[in-house]
Motif scaffolding. Structure first.
Motif, PDB file in Angstrom:
ATOM      1  N   VAL A  60      -2.322  53.226  32.855  1.00 35.22           N
ATOM      2  CA  VAL A  60      -2.687  54.142  33.939  1.00 35.22           C
ATOM      3  C   VAL A  60      -1.587  55.161  34.246  1.00 35.22           C
ATOM      4  O   VAL A  60      -1.879  56.299  34.639  1.00 35.22           O
ATOM      5  N   LYS A 114      -9.349  44.408  30.844  1.00 32.24           N
ATOM      6  CA  LYS A 114      -8.200  44.972  30.138  1.00 32.24           C
ATOM      7  C   LYS A 114      -6.913  44.658  30.892  1.00 32.24           C
ATOM      8  O   LYS A 114      -6.898  44.475  32.106  1.00 32.24           O
ATOM      9  N   PHE A 149     -13.274  49.242  30.888  1.00 30.64           N
ATOM     10  CA  PHE A 149     -11.925  48.936  31.388  1.00 30.64           C
ATOM     11  C   PHE A 149     -11.832  47.554  32.037  1.00 30.64           C
ATOM     12  O   PHE A 149     -10.727  47.091  32.351  1.00 30.64           O
ATOM     13  N   TYR A 173     -11.169  56.135  35.516  1.00 32.30           N
ATOM     14  CA  TYR A 173     -11.385  54.682  35.394  1.00 32.30           C
ATOM     15  C   TYR A 173     -12.598  54.158  36.147  1.00 32.30           C
ATOM     16  O   TYR A 173     -13.053  53.041  35.867  1.00 32.30           O
ATOM     17  N   LEU A 184      -4.650  49.465  29.900  1.00 32.77           N
ATOM     18  CA  LEU A 184      -5.173  50.521  30.769  1.00 32.77           C
ATOM     19  C   LEU A 184      -4.273  51.758  30.737  1.00 32.77           C
ATOM     20  O   LEU A 184      -4.766  52.888  30.826  1.00 32.77           O
TER      21      LEU A 184
END
Length: 334
Positions: free
Chosen positions: A283, A276, A273, A333, A281
């Motif tokens: 999220v 990135k 990650f 993550y 990501l």
């Protein structure tokens, strides 16, 4: 060394001194053996009134009389100390302090909180709630043991303005220090001392007077907080911008529907990650948290970063969400 240990050590020293004086006196004056002299010393010191080993000479009776008078105060003091340790739980307190001291010596990268007044109490509660390692330094021992929550904290009893107290709290290995004493001069002194003992320390200090702020910053404080000024501003903002303050209270955990702000540094991200973008990501869809800000070494803080913003070395991502979603983020993550 705290009061309990000092009183116990003093009692042991006085008791040993009295026994030595008795042994030497009875051996020298009455020519007793060590065993007989010890027996006479013990029955005289304890005032139990058993018979003498042999009839005392005139010098022996004179020595014994003064020896009894000498021991009256010592005996009373020793009995009071022993009684306090056994019946008032001081022995348990000393044992806990001993264990706590050993734990403190093992700590590294912890936070030191100086003072357990209103601000110190809040600081400790917040650190404990967020599972941060910290040590509380407080001079008033009675204040500490009157508070139930203190049992969960690592505590050093002593004056934070003294070098040895800060060293006992592991100042050389600490990462940050929060000084919350009501006396600005004491906070300045603690800041100077702490910065000298650990130049890399982050120091957050309380100030009561505006003129103290510059002094604390010059002394080495990273940030200076004035609770009275902050409190007044907050009260005014509740009138001027009530919904903004309500939202901020949600983020700080004071609202009914608690949200959390969390900072995530580049180094904790998994390798796949790093580098990135926010879009890559993804999220929000994966964990439910929202990226509200970025901090990079070149541009400082970036609010509401664009989807193309990448997480690079030295960057810090600031996220917001529920406790559950933040846990999910960290699991996925980091």
């Amino acid at each position: 060394m705290n009061k309990e240990i000092k009183s116990f050590v003093t009692a042991v020293i006085l008791l040993t001194l009295s026994l030595v004086i008795g042994l030497v006196g009875f051996v020298y004056i009455e020519d007793y053996t060590i065993g007989d002299a010890f027996y006479m010393t013990v029955i005289t010191f304890s005032t139990v009134g058993f018979n003498e080993v042999n009839p005392l000479s005139e010098n022996g009776r004179l020595f014994t009389s003064f020896y009894i008078i000498f021991n009256l105060g010592i005996f009373a003091y020793v009995v009071s100390v022993v009684t306090t340790y056994i019946f008032e739980g001081k022995l348990n307190s000393v044992f806990k302090n001993f264990i706590s001291t050993k734990e403190v010596k093992k700590m590294k990268g912890h936070i030191i909180v100086c003072g357990y007044g209103r601000n110190g109490k809040k600081a400790c509660e917040e650190l404990y709630k967020n599972n941060r390692k910290f040590i509380l330094v407080e001079f008033n021992e009675e204040l500490l043991f009157a508070r139930e929550e203190v049992k969960n904290y690592q505590v050093v009893i002593g004056d934070a303005t003294h070098d040895e107290t800060l060293c006992e709290a592991g100042i050389e290995k600490a990462s940050a220090l929060i000084t919350t004493l009501p006396n600005d001069a004491a906070n300045v002194f603690i800041t100077l001392t702490a910065k000298e003992l650990n130049p890399n320390l982050t120091i957050i200090s309380r100030a009561s007077q505006e003129q103290s702020e510059k002094k604390l910053l010059r002394a080495g404080a990273s940030k200076v907080i004035m609770p009275d000024a902050v409190g007044g501003t907050h009260m005014a903002q509740l009138i001027i911008k009530p919904y903004v303050i309500e939202f901020l209270e949600l983020l700080t955990g004071e609202g009914s529907n608690e949200l959390k702000l969390e900072e995530v540094v580049f180094d904790v991200f998994k390798d796949e990650f790093r580098g990135k973008s926010v879009r890559e990501l993804d999220v929000r869809n994966r964990t439910g948290v929202t990226v509200v800000g970025f901090r990079d070494p070149q541009h400082g803080f970036i609010f509401n970063p664009s989807p193309d913003t990448k997480i690079l070395r030295g960057d810090v991502m600031i996220i917001s969400g529920s406790e559950e979603s933040i846990k999910k983020f960290k699991t996925f993550y980091t």
